[in-house]
Motif scaffolding. Structure first.
Motif, PDB file in Angstrom:
ATOM      1  N   THR A 145      44.920  64.038  42.185  1.00 23.15           N
ATOM      2  CA  THR A 145      44.058  64.822  43.080  1.00 23.15           C
ATOM      3  C   THR A 145      42.715  64.132  43.264  1.00 23.15           C
ATOM      4  O   THR A 145      42.176  64.063  44.377  1.00 23.15           O
ATOM      5  N   PHE A 146      42.180  63.609  42.187  1.00 19.31           N
ATOM      6  CA  PHE A 146      40.867  62.959  42.216  1.00 19.31           C
ATOM      7  C   PHE A 146      40.845  61.764  43.164  1.00 19.31           C
ATOM      8  O   PHE A 146      39.877  61.566  43.907  1.00 19.31           O
ATOM      9  N   VAL A 147      41.899  60.939  43.162  1.00 14.34           N
ATOM     10  CA  VAL A 147      41.896  59.718  43.974  1.00 14.34           C
ATOM     11  C   VAL A 147      42.488  59.924  45.370  1.00 14.34           C
ATOM     12  O   VAL A 147      42.534  58.976  46.159  1.00 14.34           O
ATOM     13  N   ALA A 148      42.927  61.134  45.664  1.00 15.05           N
ATOM     14  CA  ALA A 148      43.645  61.383  46.923  1.00 15.05           C
ATOM     15  C   ALA A 148      42.827  61.026  48.156  1.00 15.05           C
ATOM     16  O   ALA A 148      43.388  60.625  49.183  1.00 15.05           O
ATOM     17  N   THR A 149      41.520  61.137  48.089  1.00 16.71           N
ATOM     18  CA  THR A 149      40.673  60.880  49.256  1.00 16.71           C
ATOM     19  C   THR A 149      40.100  59.465  49.275  1.00 16.71           C
ATOM     20  O   THR A 149      39.381  59.101  50.203  1.00 16.71           O
ATOM     21  N   ILE A 150      40.405  58.672  48.257  1.00  8.42           N
ATOM     22  CA  ILE A 150      39.904  57.295  48.207  1.00  8.42           C
ATOM     23  C   ILE A 150      40.829  56.402  49.022  1.00  8.42           C
ATOM     24  O   ILE A 150      42.044  56.399  48.814  1.00  8.42           O
ATOM     25  N   PRO A 151      40.293  55.648  49.976  1.00  8.49           N
ATOM     26  CA  PRO A 151      41.154  54.812  50.823  1.00  8.49           C
ATOM     27  C   PRO A 151      41.950  53.795  50.012  1.00  8.49           C
ATOM     28  O   PRO A 151      41.455  53.242  49.021  1.00  8.49           O
ATOM     29  N   VAL A 152      43.168  53.553  50.447  1.00  7.86           N
ATOM     30  CA  VAL A 152      44.008  52.542  49.810  1.00  7.86           C
ATOM     31  C   VAL A 152      43.400  51.159  50.036  1.00  7.86           C
ATOM     32  O   VAL A 152      42.918  50.852  51.123  1.00  7.86           O
ATOM     33  N   GLN A 153      43.403  50.334  48.995  1.00  8.40           N
ATOM     34  CA  GLN A 153      42.850  48.990  49.088  1.00  8.40           C
ATOM     35  C   GLN A 153      43.887  47.944  48.706  1.00  8.40           C
ATOM     36  O   GLN A 153      44.757  48.202  47.867  1.00  8.40           O
ATOM     37  N   LYS A 154      43.775  46.780  49.317  1.00  8.51           N
ATOM     38  CA  LYS A 154      44.595  45.631  48.941  1.00  8.51           C
ATOM     39  C   LYS A 154      43.963  44.981  47.710  1.00  8.51           C
ATOM     40  O   LYS A 154      42.780  44.597  47.737  1.00  8.51           O
ATOM     41  N   VAL A 155      44.765  44.848  46.654  1.00  5.50           N
ATOM     42  CA  VAL A 155      44.220  44.409  45.376  1.00  5.50           C
ATOM     43  C   VAL A 155      45.018  43.227  44.830  1.00  5.50           C
ATOM     44  O   VAL A 155      46.239  43.153  44.996  1.00  5.50           O
ATOM     45  N   ALA A 156      44.309  42.305  44.174  1.00  6.51           N
ATOM     46  CA  ALA A 156      44.934  41.229  43.409  1.00  6.51           C
ATOM     47  C   ALA A 156      44.493  41.368  41.961  1.00  6.51           C
ATOM     48  O   ALA A 156      43.298  41.471  41.679  1.00  6.51           O
ATOM     49  N   TYR A 157      45.467  41.387  41.051  1.00  5.83           N
ATOM     50  CA  TYR A 157      45.177  41.598  39.633  1.00  5.83           C
ATOM     51  C   TYR A 157      45.543  40.330  38.869  1.00  5.83           C
ATOM     52  O   TYR A 157      46.715  39.984  38.734  1.00  5.83           O
ATOM     53  N   PHE A 158      44.526  39.629  38.362  1.00  6.61           N
ATOM     54  CA  PHE A 158      44.735  38.360  37.691  1.00  6.61           C
ATOM     55  C   PHE A 158      44.856  38.542  36.174  1.00  6.61           C
ATOM     56  O   PHE A 158      44.049  39.250  35.553  1.00  6.61           O
ATOM     57  N   ILE A 159      45.852  37.870  35.601  1.00  7.66           N
ATOM     58  CA  ILE A 159      46.066  37.909  34.151  1.00  7.66           C
ATOM     59  C   ILE A 159      45.833  36.561  33.487  1.00  7.66           C
ATOM     60  O   ILE A 159      45.769  36.481  32.260  1.00  7.66           O
ATOM     61  N   TRP A 160      45.708  35.475  34.304  1.00  6.10           N
ATOM     62  CA  TRP A 160      45.585  34.137  33.702  1.00  6.10           C
ATOM     63  C   TRP A 160      44.892  33.191  34.673  1.00  6.10           C
ATOM     64  O   TRP A 160      44.886  33.414  35.879  1.00  6.10           O
ATOM     65  N   LYS A 161      44.307  32.125  34.106  1.00 10.53           N
ATOM     66  CA  LYS A 161      43.761  31.046  34.927  1.00 10.53           C
ATOM     67  C   LYS A 161      44.233  29.712  34.349  1.00 10.53           C
ATOM     68  O   LYS A 161      44.554  29.609  33.171  1.00 10.53           O
ATOM     69  N   LYS A 162      44.272  28.708  35.230  1.00  8.52           N
ATOM     70  CA  LYS A 162      44.748  27.376  34.851  1.00  8.52           C
ATOM     71  C   LYS A 162      46.124  27.440  34.197  1.00  8.52           C
ATOM     72  O   LYS A 162      46.265  27.090  33.005  1.00  8.52           O
ATOM     73  N   PRO A 163      47.164  27.828  34.907  1.00  4.54           N
ATOM     74  CA  PRO A 163      47.186  28.155  36.332  1.00  4.54           C
ATOM     75  C   PRO A 163      46.826  29.619  36.589  1.00  4.54           C
ATOM     76  O   PRO A 163      46.936  30.458  35.696  1.00  4.54           O
ATOM     77  N   TYR A 164      46.426  29.918  37.837  1.00  2.86           N
ATOM     78  CA  TYR A 164      46.179  31.303  38.222  1.00  2.86           C
ATOM     79  C   TYR A 164      47.499  32.068  38.222  1.00  2.86           C
ATOM     80  O   TYR A 164      48.477  31.649  38.846  1.00  2.86           O
ATOM     81  N   MET A 165      47.515  33.195  37.546  1.00  3.45           N
ATOM     82  CA  MET A 165      48.690  34.058  37.535  1.00  3.45           C
ATOM     83  C   MET A 165      48.257  35.500  37.764  1.00  3.45           C
ATOM     84  O   MET A 165      47.184  35.918  37.313  1.00  3.45           O
ATOM     85  N   VAL A 166      49.084  36.241  38.506  1.00  2.00           N
ATOM     86  CA  VAL A 166      48.771  37.624  38.852  1.00  2.00           C
ATOM     87  C   VAL A 166      49.917  38.533  38.446  1.00  2.00           C
ATOM     88  O   VAL A 166      51.022  38.081  38.150  1.00  2.00           O
ATOM     89  N   ALA A 167      49.648  39.821  38.452  1.00  2.00           N
ATOM     90  CA  ALA A 167      50.704  40.813  38.233  1.00  2.00           C
ATOM     91  C   ALA A 167      51.401  41.077  39.555  1.00  2.00           C
ATOM     92  O   ALA A 167      50.748  41.363  40.564  1.00  2.00           O
ATOM     93  N   GLY A 168      52.716  40.959  39.555  1.00  2.03           N
ATOM     94  CA  GLY A 168      53.507  41.243  40.744  1.00  2.03           C
ATOM     95  C   GLY A 168      54.269  42.543  40.590  1.00  2.03           C
ATOM     96  O   GLY A 168      53.809  43.484  39.934  1.00  2.03           O
ATOM     97  N   SER A 169      55.457  42.595  41.171  1.00  4.82           N
ATOM     98  CA  SER A 169      56.263  43.806  41.125  1.00  4.82           C
ATOM     99  C   SER A 169      56.979  43.923  39.782  1.00  4.82           C
ATOM    100  O   SER A 169      56.961  43.006  38.962  1.00  4.82           O
ATOM    101  N   ALA A 170      57.621  45.069  39.573  1.00  2.75           N
ATOM    102  CA  ALA A 170      58.413  45.325  38.365  1.00  2.75           C
ATOM    103  C   ALA A 170      57.606  45.129  37.090  1.00  2.75           C
ATOM    104  O   ALA A 170      58.110  44.622  36.078  1.00  2.75           O
TER     105      ALA A 170
END
Length: 268
Positions: A145-170
């Motif tokens: 309920t709290f976040v229902a009015t907050i606009p959806v945003q495109k997000v990239a979530y990084f877990i590592w560098k050298k190499p850059y790695m992100v969280a994907g699906s599943a």
């Protein structure tokens, strides 16, 4: 005789309730503690930092990817707790020669609630498990309920560098991004993809970049290197435990997310 099936489909048979527990999953060590099972925990990893005093009172048997099998065997466990993502198949196979290995597999919030229910049945703490799940359900409803009015945003979530790695699906991270009304920019890629970067790389469509505190410990000095990659995005450090830890940590995570939105993103 008690028969229960873990989250990778392995059936286990127990003559009595397991009383000597080795946990090789930090988040699930925390869950065991929150279910009132501190006295039954005999062995943990060096990464089981919540609650912190367990590092002084329990036997440290290694990490999550490499353990000392002789130390675990010496503890004479009734059960060993592992996780499909945190631990390796080879570890699970070798540990099975010591004691039954209960493997969890948590990708969704539903999986998380099921794991808590399973632990309640497994360790005869059903009342505490049910109460915890009810608290999580109530917190989830309030947060939705709290976040229902907050606009959806495109997000990239990084877990590592050298190499850059992100969280994907599943991934559980992706599930919690969705809970926060974040659209994972790399959500069409599986698991933890590596992101190729060169001088001309730009991701103009990303609104928000999150740099996790684990497994790579991003710091404030890392923020600048992402500004050219994501010229239109806000870039923020986040506590990775709240996005990736399973179990009772989810209840704490919801409180963290709510405070986090209020402080940083309520204006978006």
């Amino acid at each position: 005789m008690k028969q229960l099936t873990d989250q990778i489909g392995t059936s286990h048979f127990f003559e009595s309730t397991p009383r000597r527990i080795v946990s090789l999953v930090p988040s699930q060590t925390e869950l065991l503690f929150d279910l009132g099972l501190e006295d039954q925990i005999v062995g943990i990893t060096k990464f089981c930092v919540h609650p912190n005093h367990l590092l002084k009172t329990k036997k440290i048997v290694g990490g999550t990817k490499q353990v000392h099998f002789d130390k675990i065997k010496a503890l004479q466990p009734d059960i060993i707790i592992c996780n499909k993502e945190e631990n390796t198949l080879e570890m699970v196979q070798e540990l099975s020669e010591i004691a039954p290995v209960w493997v969890t597999n948590v990708v969704t919030i539903v999986d998380n609630l099921q794991m808590i229910t399973d632990f309640g049945l497994l360790f005869d703490t059903t009342a505490k498990a049910q109460a915890l799940n009810q608290s999580i359900d109530l917190a989830l409803a309030d947060f939705t309920t709290f976040v229902a009015t907050i606009p959806v945003q495109k997000v990239a979530y990084f877990i590592w560098k050298k190499p850059y790695m992100v969280a994907g699906s599943a991934t559980f991270i992706n599930e919690l991004l969705r809970l926060n009304r974040f659209d994972n920019f790399f959500g069409t890629q599986s698991r933890y993809p590596e992101i190729a970067v060169d001088a001309s790389t730009r991701y103009d469509a990303v609104d928000l970049v999150l740099l996790s505190s684990e497994p790579y410990p991003f710091k404030n000095e890392d923020l600048a290197e992402f500004t050219s990659l994501f010229p239109n995005a806000k870039i923020r450090l986040v506590d990775g435990e709240y996005f990736s830890w399973h179990g009772s940590r989810l209840l704490k995570a919801i409180s963290y997310f709510k405070k986090w939105h209020k402080e940083l993103f309520i204006d978006v």
